[in-house]
Motif scaffolding. Structure first.
Motif, short mmCIF file in Angstrom:
data_model
loop_
_atom_site.label_atom_id
_atom_site.label_comp_id
_atom_site.label_asym_id
_atom_site.label_seq_id
_atom_site.Cartn_x
_atom_site.Cartn_y
_atom_site.Cartn_z
N LYS A 167 33.17 22.49 -4.65
CA LYS A 167 32.67 22.62 -3.28
C LYS A 167 31.80 23.87 -3.14
N LEU A 168 32.30 24.98 -3.67
CA LEU A 168 31.53 26.23 -3.57
C LEU A 168 30.21 26.12 -4.33
N CYS A 169 30.27 25.49 -5.50
CA CYS A 169 29.03 25.32 -6.28
C CYS A 169 28.01 24.50 -5.50
N THR A 170 28.47 23.41 -4.92
CA THR A 170 27.53 22.53 -4.21
C THR A 170 27.14 23.06 -2.84
N ASP A 171 27.78 24.12 -2.39
CA ASP A 171 27.34 24.77 -1.15
C ASP A 171 25.99 25.46 -1.35
N LEU A 172 25.68 25.81 -2.60
CA LEU A 172 24.42 26.50 -2.88
C LEU A 172 23.27 25.50 -2.94
N VAL A 173 22.24 25.79 -2.20
CA VAL A 173 21.03 24.96 -2.23
C VAL A 173 20.47 24.99 -3.65
N GLY A 174 20.15 23.83 -4.17
CA GLY A 174 19.58 23.75 -5.51
C GLY A 174 20.60 23.66 -6.62
N SER A 175 21.86 23.53 -6.28
CA SER A 175 22.90 23.52 -7.32
C SER A 175 22.83 22.29 -8.22
N SER A 176 22.10 21.27 -7.82
CA SER A 176 21.98 20.09 -8.68
C SER A 176 21.27 20.41 -10.00
N VAL A 177 20.60 21.54 -10.04
CA VAL A 177 19.93 21.97 -11.27
C VAL A 177 20.95 22.42 -12.32
N TRP A 178 22.10 22.94 -11.89
CA TRP A 178 23.06 23.51 -12.84
C TRP A 178 24.50 23.00 -12.68
N PHE A 179 24.80 22.25 -11.62
CA PHE A 179 26.15 21.70 -11.45
C PHE A 179 26.10 20.19 -11.67
N GLU A 180 26.90 19.69 -12.62
CA GLU A 180 26.81 18.29 -13.02
C GLU A 180 27.81 17.41 -12.28
N ARG A 181 29.08 17.77 -12.31
CA ARG A 181 30.11 16.98 -11.62
C ARG A 181 31.43 17.73 -11.62
N GLY A 182 32.33 17.24 -10.75
CA GLY A 182 33.66 17.82 -10.67
C GLY A 182 34.72 16.73 -10.70
N PHE A 183 35.80 17.03 -11.38
CA PHE A 183 36.96 16.14 -11.44
C PHE A 183 38.10 16.80 -10.69
N VAL A 184 38.69 16.11 -9.74
CA VAL A 184 39.91 16.59 -9.10
C VAL A 184 41.03 15.71 -9.65
N THR A 185 41.83 16.30 -10.51
CA THR A 185 42.87 15.55 -11.22
C THR A 185 44.22 16.18 -10.89
N TYR A 186 44.71 15.84 -9.73
CA TYR A 186 45.94 16.46 -9.23
C TYR A 186 47.18 15.90 -9.92
N SER A 187 47.21 14.60 -10.15
CA SER A 187 48.39 13.98 -10.79
C SER A 187 48.23 14.00 -12.31
N ASN A 188 49.35 13.89 -13.00
CA ASN A 188 49.31 13.79 -14.46
C ASN A 188 48.54 12.56 -14.90
N GLU A 189 48.70 11.46 -14.16
CA GLU A 189 47.98 10.23 -14.49
C GLU A 189 46.47 10.43 -14.40
N ALA A 190 46.02 11.15 -13.39
CA ALA A 190 44.58 11.43 -13.27
C ALA A 190 44.09 12.28 -14.43
N LYS A 191 44.90 13.26 -14.83
CA LYS A 191 44.52 14.10 -15.97
C LYS A 191 44.37 13.24 -17.23
N GLN A 192 45.26 12.28 -17.40
CA GLN A 192 45.20 11.39 -18.56
C GLN A 192 44.01 10.44 -18.47
N GLU A 193 43.88 9.76 -17.33
CA GLU A 193 42.86 8.72 -17.18
C GLU A 193 41.44 9.26 -17.11
N MET A 194 41.23 10.33 -16.36
CA MET A 194 39.88 10.83 -16.13
C MET A 194 39.41 11.83 -17.19
N LEU A 195 40.37 12.57 -17.78
CA LEU A 195 40.00 13.64 -18.70
C LEU A 195 40.52 13.43 -20.11
#
Length: 158
Positions: free
Chosen positions: A32-60
């Protein structure tokens, strides 16, 4: 925090690198903080919010045995989260966070305020750290975000 983010943005742009995040206890705050900056699409690619263990396994791709042996709040898991974030993105550097922000959930071995971090870079570098922060849930999470971003600067400087 704005100065720190500007430094991260400048360092990423100087290398021509993209950042990805893999967050648990910070719930996407770094992204969120990264994408608050104008122009962050040049250097910020994506974020994963993996709160559960299952999300950590499946997404990462965090291995089940790693989670079972060390628990979600561990450097072994944050190393796997950061590595997985790189593998599942186009980024060249990743940061991961998993911790116990409170007010509950702490134990004698993993108290409230314990936060583990991972950083991974395209060259195979993987770093981890554990910090113990004071304060309420918001304070722990804020300090974790700040520490995570400082770690991104360090891995970019090396």
């Amino acid at each position: 925090m704005e100065v720190l983010l500007a430094q991260v943005a400048a360092a990423l742009q100087a290398k021509g690198w993209l950042l990805t995040t893999a967050e648990s206890c910070t719930g996407g705050w770094i992204a969120k903080l990264c994408t608050d900056l104008v122009g962050s699409s040049v250097w910020f690619e994506r974020g994963f919010v993996t709160y559960s263990n299952e999300a950590k396994q499946e997404m990462l791709g965090v291995p089940v045995p790693t989670l079972a042996e060390h628990g979600a709040v561990s450097e072994a898991v944050t190393a796997a989260m950061a590595t997985g974030a790189l593998l599942h993105s186009r980024a060249q550097v990743a940061v991961s966070v998993s911790g116990i922000a409170g007010p509950g959930g702490g134990t004698t071995t993993k108290p409230v305020g314990m936060v583990c971090f991972g950083w991974a870079a395209q060259d195979g570098t993987v770093r981890t750290a554990t910090q113990y922060f004071d304060g309420d849930r918001e304070a722990v999470r804020y300090q974790a975000v700040q520490y995570a971003l400082h770690g991104v600067l360090q891995i970019l400087a090396d």
